[in-house]
Design an enzyme around this catalytic site. Structure first.
Site, PDB file in Angstrom:
ATOM      1  N   GLY B  50       0.868  -1.172   0.000  1.00 42.14           N
ATOM      2  CA  GLY B  50       0.000   0.000   0.000  1.00 42.14           C
ATOM      3  C   GLY B  50       0.900   1.215   0.000  1.00 42.14           C
ATOM      4  CB  CYS B  51       0.321   4.636  -1.057  1.00 46.94           C
ATOM      5  SG  CYS B  51       1.100   6.205  -1.199  1.00 46.94           S
ATOM      6  CD  GLN B  52      -0.652   7.070   3.848  1.00 52.88           C
ATOM      7  OE1 GLN B  52      -0.021   7.122   4.885  1.00 52.88           O
ATOM      8  NE2 GLN B  52      -0.822   8.132   3.077  1.00 52.88           N
ATOM      9  CB  SER B 118      -3.273   3.707  -0.534  1.00 53.93           C
ATOM     10  OG  SER B 118      -2.210   3.033  -1.173  1.00 53.93           O
TER      11      SER B 118
END
Lengths: 406, 141
Positions: B50-52, B118
């Site tokens: 994920g982006c986070q 995300s």
């Protein structure tokens, strides 16, 4: 006149609201700033009184809309001190501005084996368009490294320049680290080798005075929405000579002089690069934001933000267990940090519930974050309307986070 | 325990919390108490990026049931991973495919499963269901 933050705050309707039952602390200004009432009213006024398609319209409304649109071009020209009005191209934002240059520059100039110099601290929007240009041309990307404190390594930069270097593209201010890069020096070095330079100014224009003629850059790109203007509008400044040498980006109406199925001739600058109906309302909003910035005074805003940055840095240092990323001597209003080994997503989730809006993650600078070997940072970024009291609230929230994850 | 019972148990646990902070304190606890994933599965192959935040997910098929183990680099994500595992691990492929996961909404964690967040969680649920589809298909052969 002294800088009165409460007077400024009062002009931003969105800041008057509460989130989760608490006054909103908005520290995500590097992602987008809030909009003053004058900008919001200008948008409504445009659609209530002026809306028409611009240029070539013979009727009254079209003329009025065209005048307002072209008036903004003059405002932008003066705002960044460009030499000519036609060096100002309206785009959707910094991303589109860079894509425009990368795409047209590739067609005109890039050949296999050519090199483009970027830096490790670039936003993805100043990396990916060049990668795409390289993919189709066979050119290669060279990367200026970043020092421990988050500055560009200028010796390494000079060493990267070769007779195959075709362009240098670097950011004015790092969105992740806050570093203000010595772009005047970077540009001068490139120009000694006749290499053009593109500057990503997205994080700079609302925080420091930009003069493209003094800087000497060939291209300067920025977005409206990070400088108190609406989303969906941005600017590409380019020197007349190089803009004339580039082929058009998109084809359509407005950008042509004569069209037949045998041969089409293109319009002059700036229209050659403004295919289709532009975003008139938001361009007019950008004009209002520029007026607002100039009335408030960029120098005044910069001084205020600098005070906030120093205050927040001191408070975070006192708090202990804070790891800072980006400690360059010259910084804009961005502070990136981690609380010990705590994941930024964990800290950010709790801060959000306490009414504090910061950004967490890689901030679209994955190569830089990977360089530091961390999952991301927590980033607080300040604007004209922020206060020390808000920083105190963030610090209280950080204490709470520390307790919860202890 | 079937999926419905596991969901009800979780909803019951969360019904005792009067404010968000108690809820998050409990999620943090769940994050810390998530059974450790075998380190050999904390690799690129099992990573849901994920982006986070990131999630690692492993699945194995045992006597008609799928056993999931997982991990995350963020504690809150890990706590929610724990809640997903409690409901879906040890269930049949058919039941996993049909699980609607609405209990996440009713315990106030829907935000964490939004596609724009995300954090790897939504992708993790998709991946769990994909495992179920694959194991079911193999069984049917």
């Amino acid at each position: 006149m002294s800088y009165r933050t409460e007077h400024i705050r009062a002009q931003f309707p969105i800041l008057q609201q509460q989130v989760y039952g608490q006054a909103l602390v908005y520290f995500d200004n590097a992602a987008t700033t809030q909009k003053p009432g004058v900008v919001i009213e200008a948008l409504a006024a445009y659609y209530e009184k002026q809306n028409a398609n611009i240029h070539r319209g013979v009727h009254y409304l079209s003329q009025k809309a065209t005048d307002a649109f072209e008036e903004t071009r003059s405002l932008v020209k003066d705002f960044i001190h460009a030499e000519h009005r036609h060096e100002i191209i309206f785009t959707r934002g910094t991303t589109e501005s860079i894509n425009l240059v990368a795409s047209s520059f590739r067609k005109a100039f890039l050949k296999p084996g050519d090199e483009i110099i970027l830096s490790m601290m670039e936003h993805h929007s100043n990396i990916v368009p060049w990668q795409m240009a390289c993919e189709t041309s066979g050119a290669k990307i060279r990367v200026i490294p970043v020092t421990e404190s988050g500055c560009l390594d200028l010796d390494a930069y000079r060493a990267l320049i070769t007779d195959r270097t075709r362009l240098v593209a670097v950011t004015h201010v790092s969105n992740t680290l806050g570093t203000i890069n010595p772009i005047k020096e970077i540009i001068a070095t490139a120009h000694q080798h006749n290499i053009p330079v593109l500057i990503d100014g997205a994080q700079a224009v609302a925080h420091l005075k930009v003069d493209v003629q003094t800087l000497g850059c060939d291209f300067y790109c920025f977005s409206g929405h990070k400088m108190y203007a609406p989303m969906g509008v941005g600017v590409l400044y380019g020197k007349e000579g190089i803009l004339n040498a580039l082929p058009p980006y998109q084809g359509g109406g407005e950008m042509i002089k004569n069209v037949s199925f045998e041969r089409t001739t293109y319009n002059e600058l700036p229209f050659k690069f403004e295919a289709g109906t532009p975003n008139v309302g938001d361009v007019i909003g950008l004009g209002k934001a520029i007026e607002w910035l100039e009335q408030t005074g960029i120098e005044n805003i910069a001084a205020h933000e600098h005070e906030l940055l120093a205050y927040a840095t001191r408070k975070l240092e006192e708090c202990g267990e804070i790891r800072f990323f980006g400690t360059a001597p010259l910084k804009a209003a961005v502070i990136s940090f981690l609380i010990s080994d705590l994941h930024p997503y964990d800290a950010g989730t709790i801060l959000d519930r306490l009414g504090i809006a910061i950004r967490t993650g890689n901030h679209c600078t994955q190569p830089l974050i990977d360089h530091y070997g961390i999952p991301g940072t927590m980033r607080a970024s300040f604007a004209a309307y922020n206060t020390k009291e808000e920083i105190d609230r963030m610090m209280e929230a950080i204490l709470k986070v520390k307790q919860m994850f202890a | 325990m079937n999926i419905k019972e596991a969901e009800e148990q979780i909803m019951e646990e969360f019904s005792h919390f009067s404010d968000w902070m108690d809820r998050y304190n409990y999620i943090i606890e769940l994050g810390k108490s998530l059974p450790v994933i075998d380190p050999q599965y904390k690799t690129e192959q099992y990573l849901i990026s994920g982006c986070q935040s990131q999630v690692w997910l492993h699945a194995r098929y045992e006597e008609g049931k799928i056993v999931f183990t997982a991990d995350s680099d963020a504690i809150i994500t890990k706590g929610i991973v724990n809640l997903l595992i409690r409901v879906l691990s040890g269930q049949s492929p058919e039941d996993i495919i049909n699980a609607d996961m609405k209990y996440i909404d009713s315990i106030g964690l829907r935000d964490h499963l939004s596609p724009t967040r995300s954090n790897g969680l939504l992708a993790m649920i998709k991946q769990m269901k994909l495992y179920a589809v694959v194991f079911k298909a193999r069984e049917g052969r």
